[in-house]
Motif scaffolding. Sequence first.
Motif, PDB file in Angstrom:
ATOM      1  N   ILE A  48     -39.425 -12.625  -6.002  1.00  0.00           N
ATOM      2  CA  ILE A  48     -38.031 -12.381  -5.612  1.00  0.00           C
ATOM      3  C   ILE A  48     -37.342 -13.696  -5.285  1.00  0.00           C
ATOM      4  O   ILE A  48     -36.226 -13.973  -5.742  1.00  0.00           O
ATOM      5  N   TYR A  52     -36.315 -13.705  -9.329  1.00  0.00           N
ATOM      6  CA  TYR A  52     -35.316 -12.644  -9.430  1.00  0.00           C
ATOM      7  C   TYR A  52     -34.012 -12.979  -8.711  1.00  0.00           C
ATOM      8  O   TYR A  52     -32.931 -12.578  -9.148  1.00  0.00           O
ATOM      9  N   PHE A  57     -30.575  -9.038 -11.490  1.00  0.00           N
ATOM     10  CA  PHE A  57     -31.235  -7.742 -11.683  1.00  0.00           C
ATOM     11  C   PHE A  57     -31.976  -7.661 -13.015  1.00  0.00           C
ATOM     12  O   PHE A  57     -33.087  -7.124 -13.082  1.00  0.00           O
ATOM     13  N   ILE A  60     -35.767  -8.710 -13.413  1.00  0.00           N
ATOM     14  CA  ILE A  60     -36.828  -8.099 -12.617  1.00  0.00           C
ATOM     15  C   ILE A  60     -37.807  -7.336 -13.499  1.00  0.00           C
ATOM     16  O   ILE A  60     -37.409  -6.490 -14.322  1.00  0.00           O
ATOM     17  N   PHE A  69     -41.529  -3.816  -4.973  1.00  0.00           N
ATOM     18  CA  PHE A  69     -40.378  -4.140  -4.119  1.00  0.00           C
ATOM     19  C   PHE A  69     -40.419  -3.361  -2.807  1.00  0.00           C
ATOM     20  O   PHE A  69     -39.915  -3.815  -1.781  1.00  0.00           O
ATOM     21  N   LEU A  74     -37.390  -2.580  -0.079  1.00  0.00           N
ATOM     22  CA  LEU A  74     -36.345  -2.480  -1.095  1.00  0.00           C
ATOM     23  C   LEU A  74     -36.604  -1.330  -2.074  1.00  0.00           C
ATOM     24  O   LEU A  74     -37.690  -1.226  -2.647  1.00  0.00           O
ATOM     25  N   THR A  76     -34.357   0.621  -5.375  1.00  0.00           N
ATOM     26  CA  THR A  76     -33.090   0.735  -6.091  1.00  0.00           C
ATOM     27  C   THR A  76     -32.365   1.986  -5.604  1.00  0.00           C
ATOM     28  O   THR A  76     -32.980   3.011  -5.338  1.00  0.00           O
ATOM     29  N   VAL A 146     -30.034  -8.355  -5.370  1.00  0.00           N
ATOM     30  CA  VAL A 146     -31.293  -9.095  -5.282  1.00  0.00           C
ATOM     31  C   VAL A 146     -31.050 -10.591  -5.107  1.00  0.00           C
ATOM     32  O   VAL A 146     -31.876 -11.305  -4.495  1.00  0.00           O
ATOM     33  N   VAL A 149     -31.105 -11.467  -1.399  1.00  0.00           N
ATOM     34  CA  VAL A 149     -32.243 -11.063  -0.564  1.00  0.00           C
ATOM     35  C   VAL A 149     -32.890 -12.231   0.176  1.00  0.00           C
ATOM     36  O   VAL A 149     -33.171 -12.122   1.375  1.00  0.00           O
TER      37      VAL A 149
END
Length: 557
Positions: A48, A52, A57, A60, A69, A74, A76, A146, A149
């Motif tokens: 991540i 990512y 997105f 990923i 994730f 996390l 989606t 993402v 993050v």
Amino acid sequence: MRSTVPTPTRKPSRPKGQGQWAMGHREPLNKNEQSKKDDNPLNVRQRIEGIYAHGGFDSIDPADLRGRFRWWGLYTQRKPGIAGGKTGVLEEEELDDRYFMMRVRMDGGQLSVAQLRTVAGISKEFGRDTADVTDRQNIQYHWIDVRDVPEIWRRLEAVGLDTQEACGDCPRVILGSPVAGVHTDEAIDATPQIKQIHDSFIGDRSLSNLPRKFKSSIGWLPDNPWEINDISLVGAHHPEHGPGFDLWVGGGLSTNPMFAQRLGVWVAQEDVVDVWLGVVRIFRDWGYRRLRTRARLKFLVKDWGAEKFREVLESEAYLGRKLPDLDAPQVPEKLLDHVGVHRQSDGNYFIGVAPVAGRVSGTLLDQLADIAEKYGSDRVRTTALQKLLLLDVPEDRVDEAVADLKAVGLEADPSPWRRSAMACTGIQFCKLAIVDTKDRTRDLVAELEKRVPELDTPISIHVNGCPNACARTQTADIGLKGQLVTVDGEQVEGFQVHLGGGHAAEASLGRKSRGLKVASADLGDYVERLTRRYLDGRSEGETFAHWVHRADEAEFQ
């Protein structure tokens, strides 16, 4: 002529292995187990941060996106505009939005003002001002990109918070009493043990691959639903050893609801961490991994029974010592929600307020931080009933604080309807949901406050968007499980109704009447009608749940 050749005798089939590591079944038996074997899910943080967050997105790996994730809090979220009827039809990638839900761990529900301000700021800057208080004492964001993050993690970790193992097949947030250390009835403050478990074992790679999620509750007071966790340690006095904890294991709701079982042992405060670790390791080693639908600890406990589970826990492989016997303590009358004004053991007061179904915002959390600072408090708490508490308010300033909280929409003296309403995330963001929950609960509470203002005792209404019972539908007075119902030949949002569930002395799973379903648009009419029948038919002091379990089914229509 009939054949005289004998039919071959079929050998009895051997029972399928359940994927239990302790029995040598190490080969993954489903895609989830394979994913965890391929790479420890905790490793996804590196990707991540290194890949990512830079590529966005589309960069990923799907195995990370819909699996690993979760170990960093996390998921989606649901793509906007997809109707509930498509939930079980579309593939997961068709339901995925390009944004994430994120859960922040708050073990024991504890927040300082600095932490609260950080949580609020992240909501406003990165989450479109979303922030919900969950029934696991978390704050949950939506609309997380993402690419943001790593910065969110940096800000959280700078104030001692994190998202590690907030989801996934691992030890999730530990429920604790939100008034630990200040309640006048508390004999033991378990905060040090909760902190030790978090600091020592959250992120421990030997425990990051469990068969399924593992939910814990540790605290002296009856303010968490201990019957439905994988492990709960509830305050109890031993006639010889004094205050300690009563140990329960194997609870859980969802589509196969089961209450936890008492092991009949007394756990000293100094043994809490070792006992917790022993139960987690038993689950890791003996839990069923073949079918995800049977991978929760409750299925192992059901098959083994409390006596065998205790025997294994006390064996050399785990705890390595006997625990003192404990007769069943007296069951508390009800769960404490801590709403209202209450005196602390130090002479100050805590104030419990009720957001509607846990729906708050970063803006509101910032306002709560302002109020805390104004009254000299550095302690705010979240609860497993989706409430918020402000601690350490001086006696001579309580009325002023209550007024300030009310001015921002946080009621310390809410109606019984508002006080007892809970809701899961629902179709707005959840890919499993079929119906709207948060907005529908808010509107329902407002309707009922006008329609039945004379209600003099809380009736809990828990609204869930799907069968998974995140809002604990089966243990509510009125549990509403989202589904599509047919009205005049058309499918519309509606609910299957569960009635008369409860916790503590009222512990039971809600009663389901055959075919009892209600369209979402008709909820106000239905709950009003049901409530008036209860108010007219109850005996003196009779709770709603008691009335439900003795009433004729015709009363529920």
